[in-house]
Design an enzyme around this catalytic site. Structure first.
Site, PDB file in Angstrom:
ATOM      1  N   LYS A  13       0.803  -1.222   0.000  1.00 32.91           N
ATOM      2  CA  LYS A  13       0.000   0.000   0.000  1.00 32.91           C
ATOM      3  C   LYS A  13       0.838   1.276   0.000  1.00 32.91           C
ATOM      4  CE  LYS A  13      -1.077  -0.404   4.890  1.00 32.91           C
ATOM      5  NZ  LYS A  13      -0.130   0.603   5.422  1.00 32.91           N
ATOM      6  N   ARG A  89      -4.523   2.679  12.622  1.00 30.90           N
ATOM      7  CA  ARG A  89      -4.068   1.296  12.757  1.00 30.90           C
ATOM      8  C   ARG A  89      -4.918   0.513  13.750  1.00 30.90           C
ATOM      9  NH1 ARG A  89       1.157  -0.117  10.742  1.00 30.90           N
ATOM     10  NH2 ARG A  89       2.268   1.833  10.594  1.00 30.90           N
ATOM     11  N   ARG A 128      12.285 -11.572   0.981  1.00 28.21           N
ATOM     12  CA  ARG A 128      13.221 -10.443   0.926  1.00 28.21           C
ATOM     13  C   ARG A 128      14.552 -10.775   1.603  1.00 28.21           C
ATOM     14  NH1 ARG A 128      11.784  -4.371   2.858  1.00 28.21           N
ATOM     15  NH2 ARG A 128      12.073  -5.220   4.946  1.00 28.21           N
ATOM     16  N   ARG A 159      17.444 -10.629   7.071  1.00 32.52           N
ATOM     17  CA  ARG A 159      17.366  -9.860   8.319  1.00 32.52           C
ATOM     18  C   ARG A 159      16.308 -10.504   9.218  1.00 32.52           C
ATOM     19  NH1 ARG A 159      15.908  -3.927   7.663  1.00 32.52           N
ATOM     20  NH2 ARG A 159      13.995  -5.030   7.194  1.00 32.52           N
ATOM     21  N   ARG A 170       3.998 -10.205  12.795  1.00 28.55           N
ATOM     22  CA  ARG A 170       3.499  -8.911  12.296  1.00 28.55           C
ATOM     23  C   ARG A 170       2.089  -9.053  11.745  1.00 28.55           C
ATOM     24  NH1 ARG A 170       7.773  -6.897   8.091  1.00 28.55           N
ATOM     25  NH2 ARG A 170       6.271  -5.275   7.594  1.00 28.55           N
TER      26      ARG A 170
END
Ligand SMILES: [Zn+2]
Length: 217
Positions: A13, A89, A128, A159, A170
């Site tokens: 987004k 949020r 990633r 990472r 998350r």
């Protein structure tokens, strides 16, 4: 245009907000930018925000909404549209936002959900990898390519933030705190959805198509 963008981590987004910003000449407002700006302005609200951040605490919603109110009131005065990315949020934040708009006597254009299935979010986010040498980030396909950094040939590592456990965590936070906003805006007749599967350009295309349908310029 007053737009709220909704979507889980990895829904893209933020990047879509950048496209809309260019195409519709609106300002993208992220919480981080708003806070940084308020602090550098040295306003009372900025000082309050800084005192929390210095202690490593979250900036309370009341301070955040105060900063947002001030900024958006400036935009209203010059008829400048905006996109909120990363705010609200939580349900209390969404309530506060709706109150703020009511006070300003304006209406939210829409809350736009970029709808990506959870498994796809995990797949995207956990692909990633970062270069040990130049810190470039790159995405590995299911075959594990590329093997080395496409920029410099350096070794790639993942990472902690990009590891599957962190990502699932998350997404759980998103499901618990933010996902209820979908129903919140739907109940108010403000929710629109686009299918978030596919390439970045395909998704942009769907959003622009929706805007044309809704007569948003
Ligand atoms: Zn590299």
């Amino acid at each position: 245009m007053r737009l709220v963008l909704l979507g889980g981590p990895g829904s893209g987004k933020g990047t879509q907000a950048d496209v809309l910003k260019e195409k519709y000449k609106v300002i993208k407002l992220s919480t981080g930018d708003l806070l940084r700006q308020a602090i550098s302005d040295g306003s009372d609200l900025g000082k309050q925000a800084k005192s929390y951040m210095d202690k490593g605490e979250l900036v309370p919603d009341s301070v955040m909404i105060g900063i947002l109110d001030k900024k958006t009131a400036e935009f209203e005065a010059k008829k400048q549209g905006y996109i909120l990315d990363g705010f609200p949020r939580t349900l209390p934040q969404a309530d506060a936002l709706m109150d703020m708009l009511k006070q300003q006597k304006v209406e939210l254009t829409m809350a736009l959900l970029i709808d990506v299935p959870e498994a796809e979010l995990v797949r995207r986010l956990s692909s990633r990898w970062t270069c040990k040498n130049c810190s470039a980030t790159t995405f590995k396909d299911p075959d594990g390519n590329p093997v080395v950094c496409p920029q410099c040939g350096g070794e790639l590592y993942q990472r902690d933030d990009d590891k599957k456990e962190t990502i699932i965590n998350r997404i759980e936070v998103y499901n618990k705190n933010t996902r209820p906003l979908i129903t919140f805006f739907k109940d108010k007749g403000l929710l629109e959805e686009v299918n978030g599967y596919g390439t970045f350009e395909e998704i942009s295309g769907r959003i622009i198509e929706l805007f044309v349908m809704k007569g948003i310029k």
